[in-house]
Design an enzyme around this catalytic site. Structure first.
Site, PDB file in Angstrom:
ATOM      1  N   LYS A 203      -6.801  -1.143  -3.325  1.00 23.79           N
ATOM      2  CA  LYS A 203      -5.335  -1.061  -3.332  1.00 23.79           C
ATOM      3  C   LYS A 203      -4.790  -1.405  -4.717  1.00 23.79           C
ATOM      4  O   LYS A 203      -3.955  -0.680  -5.279  1.00 23.79           O
ATOM      5  CB  LYS A 203      -4.763  -2.025  -2.294  1.00 23.79           C
ATOM      6  CG  LYS A 203      -3.280  -2.322  -2.420  1.00 23.79           C
ATOM      7  CD  LYS A 203      -2.406  -1.120  -2.144  1.00 23.79           C
ATOM      8  CE  LYS A 203      -0.973  -1.381  -2.499  1.00 23.79           C
ATOM      9  NZ  LYS A 203      -0.129  -0.200  -2.306  1.00 23.79           N
ATOM     10  N   CYS A 257       5.658  -3.345  -7.029  1.00 23.26           N
ATOM     11  CA  CYS A 257       4.238  -3.013  -6.842  1.00 23.26           C
ATOM     12  C   CYS A 257       3.546  -2.825  -8.191  1.00 23.26           C
ATOM     13  O   CYS A 257       2.705  -3.600  -8.599  1.00 23.26           O
ATOM     14  CB  CYS A 257       4.109  -1.729  -6.040  1.00 23.26           C
ATOM     15  SG  CYS A 257       5.178  -1.692  -4.646  1.00 23.26           S
TER      16      CYS A 257
HETATM   17  N1  SAJ Z   1       7.247   5.369 -13.698  1.00 21.00           N
HETATM   18  C1  SAJ Z   1       7.194   5.814 -15.025  1.00 21.00           C
HETATM   19  N2  SAJ Z   1       6.414   6.900 -15.326  1.00 21.00           N
HETATM   20  C2  SAJ Z   1       5.696   7.558 -14.361  1.00 21.00           C
HETATM   21  C3  SAJ Z   1       5.772   7.094 -13.016  1.00 21.00           C
HETATM   22  C4  SAJ Z   1       6.549   5.999 -12.708  1.00 21.00           C
HETATM   23  O1  SAJ Z   1       7.824   5.246 -15.919  1.00 21.00           O
HETATM   24  O2  SAJ Z   1       5.023   8.537 -14.678  1.00 21.00           O
HETATM   25  C5  SAJ Z   1       8.031   4.180 -13.365  1.00 21.00           C
HETATM   26  C6  SAJ Z   1       9.092   4.394 -12.306  1.00 21.00           C
HETATM   27  O3  SAJ Z   1      10.310   4.811 -12.884  1.00 21.00           O
HETATM   28  C7  SAJ Z   1       9.213   3.008 -11.700  1.00 21.00           C
HETATM   29  C8  SAJ Z   1       7.794   2.460 -11.780  1.00 21.00           C
HETATM   30  O4  SAJ Z   1       7.149   3.216 -12.803  1.00 21.00           O
HETATM   31  O5  SAJ Z   1      10.054   2.189 -12.474  1.00 21.00           O
HETATM   32  C9  SAJ Z   1       6.995   2.547 -10.483  1.00 21.00           C
HETATM   33  O6  SAJ Z   1       7.234   3.775  -9.915  1.00 21.00           O
HETATM   34  P1  SAJ Z   1       6.208   4.509  -8.899  1.00 21.00           P
HETATM   35  O7  SAJ Z   1       6.643   5.907  -8.801  1.00 21.00           O
HETATM   36  O8  SAJ Z   1       4.832   4.235  -9.309  1.00 21.00           O
HETATM   37  O9  SAJ Z   1       6.452   3.929  -7.507  1.00 21.00           O
HETATM   38  P2  SAJ Z   1       6.489   2.672  -6.592  1.00 21.00           P
HETATM   39  O10 SAJ Z   1       6.284   1.421  -7.367  1.00 21.00           O
HETATM   40  O11 SAJ Z   1       7.730   2.814  -5.799  1.00 21.00           O
HETATM   41  O12 SAJ Z   1       5.237   2.920  -5.584  1.00 21.00           O
HETATM   42  C10 SAJ Z   1       3.918   2.726  -5.981  1.00 21.00           C
HETATM   43  C11 SAJ Z   1       3.089   3.887  -5.474  1.00 21.00           C
HETATM   44  N3  SAJ Z   1       1.733   3.743  -5.940  1.00 21.00           N
HETATM   45  C12 SAJ Z   1       1.143   4.791  -6.522  1.00 21.00           C
HETATM   46  O13 SAJ Z   1       1.743   5.841  -6.717  1.00 21.00           O
HETATM   47  C13 SAJ Z   1      -0.261   4.590  -6.944  1.00 21.00           C
HETATM   48  C14 SAJ Z   1       3.059   3.872  -3.971  1.00 21.00           C
HETATM   49  O14 SAJ Z   1       2.184   4.889  -3.480  1.00 21.00           O
HETATM   50  C15 SAJ Z   1       2.573   2.520  -3.498  1.00 21.00           C
HETATM   51  O15 SAJ Z   1       2.489   2.464  -2.082  1.00 21.00           O
HETATM   52  C16 SAJ Z   1       3.542   1.470  -3.978  1.00 21.00           C
HETATM   53  O16 SAJ Z   1       3.501   1.484  -5.426  1.00 21.00           O
HETATM   54  C17 SAJ Z   1       3.089   0.158  -3.429  1.00 21.00           C
HETATM   55  O17 SAJ Z   1       3.694  -0.215  -2.394  1.00 21.00           O
HETATM   56  O18 SAJ Z   1       2.116  -0.411  -3.904  1.00 21.00           O
END
Ligand code: SAJ
Length: 420
Positions: A203, A257
């Site tokens: 995870k 997360c």
């Molecule tokens: N972000 C970027 N660049 C990217 C992707 C995201 O700057 O290419 C930023 C987003 O704007 C945000 C942060 O990162 O601020 C996190 O965004 P995220 O899209 O990774 O999403 P979370 O944190 O809402 O959800 C993540 C997801 N994990 C993965 O994609 C591996 C989700 O599937 C998990 O279930 C969740 O964390 C969790 O609960 O752990």
């Protein structure tokens, strides 16, 4: 298994409890908050998640879901409480330990305890199981213990709880099997079985993988700004390669997360987790990088006014936890910049929120920090007419530069060094 007790009724616990209740289980939801317990017993969800209110209404209406402050005897106990970071970036397991202790008086032979909270590798075996052993039940034989992390995306939780594959890691084979039996009832995805430490690490590395790749994209963006080329174009072209998946640059990494889980590895393996820690530091430095560019863009203005578009940590959610936009706001205020914030999704926040027009009125620069869909429909002509200077800085490659330039704007982009 008939009765399930879910401890922790947040983003994960409440949807899980509600889905189990609709599958015919008698579910008791337990939370430490009076407000949460009363809200759920009145048939309402206290977290904003599409479809959740309806399913909570149905589950409580049918009498299959009830909420309370204390656990009661059940066949299965699911612990889904928060595991935030402490000041020194260690995992705060106090909620897990507290929840486990409340179970001791109600546990009986044959029960199953599942930890769903995201925890450092080794927690199920070295922290949770020893507390449960105080019940005098033999772990793995009389009391079964497993870890089953969730991986749902806020905004799609109900769908992903059912469709996503699940990894289940028991303290022994019997515990893994018993936990798999429960998830097979409602999970349509595949069930993968392993041991608890492997499930915990699987995870955490999912989110760490994302954080490291976002840091790579952000480092590339900073370099492209110096090179006066467009990082988004570089990423788009590099990703044409069948085995390349560069992520997107941004103003920082928010949410509870991705900005948290990597520290669960670093805090225990500081010597070894050098790439992971460096990536965290890069992403944590992005708000300051963005503010540096804003101050540069508005350097000619004595008392600049800035309009921030977005406060949530990512597009189309209302969650501001660990949001980079919040840090950008406080850094700007510290620098003496008159900063107004508009966010169509965020209803409550410590930061005062303005209307769209009030945020733009007399401003010298507008900065898009959250990629809400609504921002793609903004009217540059109307908004430009309110501003002191028509300048926009897009940190998410969310806007069409041509549309804004045609409306007379100077357009800046995170990851691109040149202004027009
Ligand atoms: N972000 C970027 N660049 C990217 C992707 C995201 O700057 O290419 C930023 C987003 O704007 C945000 C942060 O990162 O601020 C996190 O965004 P995220 O899209 O990774 O999403 P979370 O944190 O809402 O959800 C993540 C997801 N994990 C993965 O994609 C591996 C989700 O599937 C998990 O279930 C969740 O964390 C969790 O609960 O752990």
């Amino acid at each position: 298994m008939k009765d399930v007790c879910v401890l922790g009724l947040g983003y994960i616990g409440l949807p899980t409890a509600s889905i189990l209740a609709t599958q015919g289980f008698d579910v008791l939801g337990v939370d430490v908050s009076d407000f949460v317990v009363n809200k759920i017993n009145s048939g309402n969800a206290h977290v904003e998640e599409p479809g959740l209110n309806a399913i909570v209404q149905g589950a409580t209406g049918s009498g299959k879901l009830r909420a309370a402050l204390e656990p009661e005897p059940a066949d299965v106990f699911i612990i889904a409480v928060p595991t935030p970071l402490t000041e020194d970036k260690e995992a705060d397991l106090s909620h897990v330990e507290k929840a486990a202790r409340t179970l001791l008086p109600v546990l009986k032979k044959g029960d199953l305890v599942i930890l769903e909270s995201t925890v450092p590798p080794g927690t199920t075996e070295d922290v949770l199981a020893p507390i449960l052993a105080e019940s005098k039940l033999r772990i793995g034989e009389e009391l079964f213990v497993a870890h089953c992390p969730e991986r749902v995306l806020p905004g799609r939780i109900l769908k992903e709880l059912i469709e996503n594959d699940r990894v289940i890691g028991g303290v022994n084979r019997a515990s893994t099997e018993k936990a798999a039996e429960l998830y097979r009832v409602f999970v349509e995805g595949e069930i993968f079985m392993t041991n608890s430490a492997t499930a915990e690490m699987a995870k955490i590395i999912e989110n760490t993988y994302r954080d490291v790749n976002i840091a790579l994209a952000n480092e590339l963006a900073i370099i492209c700004e110096k090179l006066k080329i467009n990082a988004w174009e570089v990423i788009d072209l590099a990703n044409k390669h069948p085995r390349v998946n560069l992520h997107s640059p941004g103003p920082g990494v928010g949410g509870h997360c991705i900005s948290v889980d990597p520290w669960f590895i670093v805090s225990r393996f500081r010597e070894e987790a050098r790439l992971i820690e460096t990536s965290r530091r890069i992403n944590e430095s992005m708000p300051r990088h963005i503010v540096g560019r804003i101050l540069e863009i508005t350097r000619a203005v004595e008392h600049p006014k800035v309009a921030l578009l977005g406060l949530a940590y990512k597009g189309n959610v209302d969650d501001t936890r660990e949001s980079p936009a919040q840090e950008i706001h406080s850094l700007l205020v510290e620098s003496g910049v008159d900063t107004r914030v508009y966010d169509p999704h965020v209803k409550h926040s410590e930061v005062a929120l303005s209307s769209l027009e009030d945020a733009f009125k007399d401003s010298d620069c507008a900065v898009l920090v959250t990629d809400h869909d609504e921002f793609k429909e903004l009217n540059p002509t109307h908004l430009g007419g309110l501003m002191n200077a028509k300048v926009i800085f897009d940190t998410r490659d969310c806007l069409d530069p041509g549309v804004w330039r045609n409306a007379g704007f100077t357009f800046y982009l995170h990851g691109e060094g040149k202004a027009d």
